[in-house]
Motif scaffolding. Structure first.
Motif, PDB file in Angstrom:
ATOM      1  N   LEU A 205      34.585  35.627  38.320  1.00  8.21           N
ATOM      2  CA  LEU A 205      35.542  36.625  39.368  1.00  8.21           C
ATOM      3  C   LEU A 205      35.535  38.047  38.469  1.00  8.21           C
ATOM      4  O   LEU A 205      34.921  39.243  39.656  1.00  8.21           O
ATOM      5  N   SER A 206      35.765  38.127  37.553  1.00  2.59           N
ATOM      6  CA  SER A 206      35.478  39.543  37.041  1.00  2.59           C
ATOM      7  C   SER A 206      33.912  40.194  36.951  1.00  2.59           C
ATOM      8  O   SER A 206      34.485  41.650  37.411  1.00  2.59           O
ATOM      9  N   LYS A 207      33.851  39.465  36.433  1.00  2.00           N
ATOM     10  CA  LYS A 207      32.174  40.382  36.653  1.00  2.00           C
ATOM     11  C   LYS A 207      31.779  40.011  38.176  1.00  2.00           C
ATOM     12  O   LYS A 207      31.790  41.582  38.168  1.00  2.00           O
ATOM     13  N   ALA A 208      32.049  39.746  39.451  1.00  2.39           N
ATOM     14  CA  ALA A 208      32.176  40.954  40.518  1.00  2.39           C
ATOM     15  C   ALA A 208      32.564  41.335  41.041  1.00  2.39           C
ATOM     16  O   ALA A 208      31.996  42.545  41.272  1.00  2.39           O
ATOM     17  N   LYS A 209      33.866  41.302  39.936  1.00  2.00           N
ATOM     18  CA  LYS A 209      34.880  43.101  40.611  1.00  2.00           C
ATOM     19  C   LYS A 209      34.046  44.476  40.611  1.00  2.00           C
ATOM     20  O   LYS A 209      34.044  45.196  40.922  1.00  2.00           O
ATOM     21  N   GLN A 210      32.811  44.124  39.380  1.00  2.00           N
ATOM     22  CA  GLN A 210      32.336  44.747  38.227  1.00  2.00           C
ATOM     23  C   GLN A 210      31.352  45.911  38.827  1.00  2.00           C
ATOM     24  O   GLN A 210      30.683  46.988  38.672  1.00  2.00           O
ATOM     25  N   ILE A 211      30.599  44.743  39.826  1.00  2.55           N
ATOM     26  CA  ILE A 211      29.547  44.930  40.356  1.00  2.55           C
ATOM     27  C   ILE A 211      29.706  45.466  42.165  1.00  2.55           C
ATOM     28  O   ILE A 211      29.183  45.935  42.239  1.00  2.55           O
ATOM     29  N   GLY A 212      30.866  45.722  42.018  1.00  2.00           N
ATOM     30  CA  GLY A 212      31.545  46.117  43.090  1.00  2.00           C
ATOM     31  C   GLY A 212      32.063  45.710  44.667  1.00  2.00           C
ATOM     32  O   GLY A 212      32.041  46.410  45.712  1.00  2.00           O
ATOM     33  N   THR A 213      31.933  43.999  44.573  1.00  2.00           N
ATOM     34  CA  THR A 213      32.164  42.504  45.214  1.00  2.00           C
ATOM     35  C   THR A 213      33.630  42.842  45.784  1.00  2.00           C
ATOM     36  O   THR A 213      34.600  42.520  44.383  1.00  2.00           O
ATOM     37  N   ALA A 214      34.531  42.439  46.930  1.00  2.00           N
ATOM     38  CA  ALA A 214      35.710  42.115  46.650  1.00  2.00           C
ATOM     39  C   ALA A 214      36.412  41.130  46.338  1.00  2.00           C
ATOM     40  O   ALA A 214      35.383  39.574  46.372  1.00  2.00           O
ATOM     41  N   ILE A 215      36.823  40.981  46.209  1.00  2.00           N
ATOM     42  CA  ILE A 215      37.591  39.302  45.463  1.00  2.00           C
ATOM     43  C   ILE A 215      39.055  39.349  46.188  1.00  2.00           C
ATOM     44  O   ILE A 215      39.538  40.532  46.151  1.00  2.00           O
ATOM     45  N   PRO A 216      39.349  37.748  45.529  1.00  2.00           N
ATOM     46  CA  PRO A 216      40.827  37.814  46.441  1.00  2.00           C
ATOM     47  C   PRO A 216      41.724  38.611  44.787  1.00  2.00           C
ATOM     48  O   PRO A 216      41.270  38.481  43.559  1.00  2.00           O
ATOM     49  N   ALA A 217      42.834  39.043  45.459  1.00  2.96           N
ATOM     50  CA  ALA A 217      43.855  39.125  44.036  1.00  2.96           C
ATOM     51  C   ALA A 217      44.171  37.518  43.972  1.00  2.96           C
ATOM     52  O   ALA A 217      44.402  36.122  44.335  1.00  2.96           O
ATOM     53  N   THR A 218      44.088  37.582  42.067  1.00  2.00           N
ATOM     54  CA  THR A 218      44.363  36.227  41.688  1.00  2.00           C
ATOM     55  C   THR A 218      44.788  36.012  40.118  1.00  2.00           C
ATOM     56  O   THR A 218      45.405  38.045  39.457  1.00  2.00           O
ATOM     57  N   LEU A 219      45.479  35.441  39.910  1.00  3.15           N
ATOM     58  CA  LEU A 219      46.330  35.637  38.093  1.00  3.15           C
ATOM     59  C   LEU A 219      46.017  33.590  37.841  1.00  3.15           C
ATOM     60  O   LEU A 219      46.110  32.651  38.179  1.00  3.15           O
ATOM     61  N   ILE A 220      45.109  34.086  36.573  1.00  7.74           N
ATOM     62  CA  ILE A 220      45.240  32.809  35.961  1.00  7.74           C
ATOM     63  C   ILE A 220      46.262  32.497  34.411  1.00  7.74           C
ATOM     64  O   ILE A 220      46.846  33.506  34.493  1.00  7.74           O
ATOM     65  N   SER A 221      47.085  31.801  35.344  1.00  9.71           N
ATOM     66  CA  SER A 221      48.117  31.733  34.133  1.00  9.71           C
ATOM     67  C   SER A 221      48.930  30.315  33.991  1.00  9.71           C
ATOM     68  O   SER A 221      49.241  29.439  34.434  1.00  9.71           O
ATOM     69  N   ASN A 222      50.000  30.636  32.312  1.00  6.31           N
ATOM     70  CA  ASN A 222      50.656  28.798  32.709  1.00  6.31           C
ATOM     71  C   ASN A 222      52.364  29.655  32.029  1.00  6.31           C
ATOM     72  O   ASN A 222      53.086  29.485  31.405  1.00  6.31           O
ATOM     73  N   ASN A 223      52.593  31.212  32.440  1.00  2.55           N
ATOM     74  CA  ASN A 223      53.795  31.737  32.790  1.00  2.55           C
ATOM     75  C   ASN A 223      54.269  31.559  34.358  1.00  2.55           C
ATOM     76  O   ASN A 223      54.312  32.068  34.919  1.00  2.55           O
ATOM     77  N   PRO A 224      55.292  31.242  34.124  1.00  2.00           N
ATOM     78  CA  PRO A 224      56.192  30.654  35.302  1.00  2.00           C
ATOM     79  C   PRO A 224      56.836  32.009  35.815  1.00  2.00           C
ATOM     80  O   PRO A 224      56.533  31.499  37.271  1.00  2.00           O
ATOM     81  N   LYS A 225      57.371  32.841  35.008  1.00  2.00           N
ATOM     82  CA  LYS A 225      58.084  33.955  36.260  1.00  2.00           C
ATOM     83  C   LYS A 225      56.704  34.393  36.423  1.00  2.00           C
ATOM     84  O   LYS A 225      57.025  35.196  37.586  1.00  2.00           O
ATOM     85  N   GLN A 226      55.864  34.917  36.166  1.00  2.71           N
ATOM     86  CA  GLN A 226      54.552  35.851  36.121  1.00  2.71           C
ATOM     87  C   GLN A 226      54.035  35.113  37.254  1.00  2.71           C
ATOM     88  O   GLN A 226      53.510  35.485  38.819  1.00  2.71           O
ATOM     89  N   VAL A 227      54.348  33.865  37.267  1.00  2.00           N
ATOM     90  CA  VAL A 227      53.564  33.141  39.142  1.00  2.00           C
ATOM     91  C   VAL A 227      54.202  33.148  39.703  1.00  2.00           C
ATOM     92  O   VAL A 227      53.530  33.506  40.719  1.00  2.00           O
ATOM     93  N   ILE A 228      55.490  33.039  39.754  1.00  2.84           N
ATOM     94  CA  ILE A 228      56.631  33.135  41.200  1.00  2.84           C
ATOM     95  C   ILE A 228      56.609  34.338  40.934  1.00  2.84           C
ATOM     96  O   ILE A 228      56.426  34.561  42.655  1.00  2.84           O
ATOM     97  N   GLU A 229      56.733  35.048  40.934  1.00  2.00           N
ATOM     98  CA  GLU A 229      56.114  36.469  40.512  1.00  2.00           C
ATOM     99  C   GLU A 229      55.200  36.996  41.474  1.00  2.00           C
ATOM    100  O   GLU A 229      55.128  37.828  43.189  1.00  2.00           O
ATOM    101  N   PHE A 230      54.156  36.646  41.262  1.00  6.09           N
ATOM    102  CA  PHE A 230      52.127  36.781  41.856  1.00  6.09           C
ATOM    103  C   PHE A 230      52.714  35.805  43.465  1.00  6.09           C
ATOM    104  O   PHE A 230      52.510  36.522  44.383  1.00  6.09           O
ATOM    105  N   CYS A 231      53.543  34.706  43.612  1.00  6.83           N
ATOM    106  CA  CYS A 231      53.766  33.920  44.853  1.00  6.83           C
ATOM    107  C   CYS A 231      54.285  34.784  45.640  1.00  6.83           C
ATOM    108  O   CYS A 231      53.790  34.538  47.105  1.00  6.83           O
ATOM    109  N   GLN A 232      55.336  35.638  45.338  1.00 10.07           N
ATOM    110  CA  GLN A 232      56.331  36.350  46.525  1.00 10.07           C
ATOM    111  C   GLN A 232      56.204  37.063  46.651  1.00 10.07           C
ATOM    112  O   GLN A 232      56.670  38.296  47.376  1.00 10.07           O
ATOM    113  N   THR A 233      54.195  37.661  46.026  1.00 13.63           N
ATOM    114  CA  THR A 233      53.634  38.486  46.867  1.00 13.63           C
ATOM    115  C   THR A 233      53.255  39.080  47.685  1.00 13.63           C
ATOM    116  O   THR A 233      52.954  39.417  48.523  1.00 13.63           O
ATOM    117  N   TYR A 234      52.735  37.752  47.932  1.00 14.37           N
ATOM    118  CA  TYR A 234      51.291  37.537  48.883  1.00 14.37           C
ATOM    119  C   TYR A 234      52.017  36.015  49.863  1.00 14.37           C
ATOM    120  O   TYR A 234      53.266  35.467  49.410  1.00 14.37           O
TER     121      TYR A 234
END
Length: 301
Positions: free
Chosen positions: A127-156
């Motif tokens: 995904l990072s490489k696709a973004k670097q060459i100018g391709t649109a990607i979905p907002a993405t989070l890779i994590s095992n942090n519960p707080k960040q997961v909840i905050e991300f899900c509340q954003t969308y």
């Protein structure tokens, strides 16, 4: 012309390419790595850059004489049970190191290569490489942090989740998934990939060398791979997305791939994934695209 197919005849796509190559006049053998080291032999002399592959039939191939390799399935190596687990680990590591050496030292045209396969396994990097060459990607989070997961899900409004490595279908995130105790237990076992849900249309594009073939996939499932009744409608990609498809294949070291897109209602194409060994026979039959012909030409030329 010697061509190898990484996999075995039990795989319908491997057998399809085997039969087509044979009909075209090539000498084709399966390279089933699960038979190594018991039934498959590999020899390599670094100082001479000389190597041999001994097939289960006893036939010996100089790696310099292998024209191309079609990567269908990689099954690792098979090491039987040892009484001593340490000895089994040594045998496994030695076998895998030898196999990896062969796969990278063999000068044949690999469709696709070990390097491309390794890159594909790190999907966040993809995904990072696709973004670097100018391709649109979905907002993405890779994590095992519960707080960040909840905050991300509340954003969308809607979010989906899937394994970081792959191997399971995409699912919508529900309130039950975010229940604190369940979430803590889940994330203590492994991280997860979470993405904003992109409403719109599924598009799959097959890139073979410099050709791009695409179809709209009409399906009500969040992951169209689950839908056996999905409808395939051939389309012509916008020129800019065709160029992006070719750029993605090059950046990911892929001579052939299937790229999955989601097209938003406003027409924006969002990159989801590029597969280095995609299934294609059903797609070809439904669309009429000459994927087999192009693959065979790529392997034989």
């Amino acid at each position: 012309m010697n061509i190898l197919i990484l996999g075995n005849a039990k795989d319908a796509h491997a057998a399809h390419i085997y039969n087509t190559l044979t009909q075209a006049g090539a000498t084709v053998n399966y390279l089933d790595t699960s038979l190594f080291p018991k039934q498959l032999g590999i020899s390599w002399q670094p100082q001479k850059q000389l190597g041999y592959l001994t097939l289960p039939t006893g036939e010996e191939l100089n790696i310099q004489d292998i024209h191309s390799v079609y990567w269908r399935n990689f099954s690792g190596v098979y090491i039987p049970e040892f009484k001593d687990s340490y000895q089994k680990k040594l045998a496994y590591n030695d076998s895998m190191s030898t196999l990896r050496t062969f796969m990278q030292a063999c000068p044949a045209k690999w469709v696709n290569s070990w390097e491309a396969f390794q890159f594909h396994k790190e999907k966040p990097l993809q995904l990072s490489k696709a973004k670097q060459i100018g391709t649109a990607i979905p907002a993405t989070l890779i994590s095992n942090n519960p707080k960040q997961v909840i905050e991300f899900c509340q954003t969308y409004k809607k979010a989906i989740f899937k394994p970081v490595y792959g191997g399971a279908h995409t699912q919508f995130i529900t309130e039950a998934h975010l229940e604190p105790q369940r979430l803590n237990i889940t994330l203590s076992l492994s991280p997860v990939t979470i993405q904003e849900y992109i409403p719109g249309t599924n598009i799959r594009s097959y890139v073979i060398a410099d050709s791009v073939y695409s179809a709209e996939i009409r399906s009500s499932s969040v992951d169209f791979r689950e839908d056996l009744d999905a409808e395939l409608i051939p389309i012509e990609l916008p020129e800019s997305i065709q160029k992006q498809s070719l750029a993605i294949a090059k950046a990911f070291m892929l001579k052939w791939t299937a790229i999955d897109w989601r097209v938003k209602p406003n027409g924006e194409y969002v990159f989801l994934e590029a597969n280095p060994s995609p299934m294609f026979v059903h797609f070809e039959r439904q669309t009429g695209f000459p994927i087999t012909e192009k693959l065979v030409n790529l392997l034989m030329n």
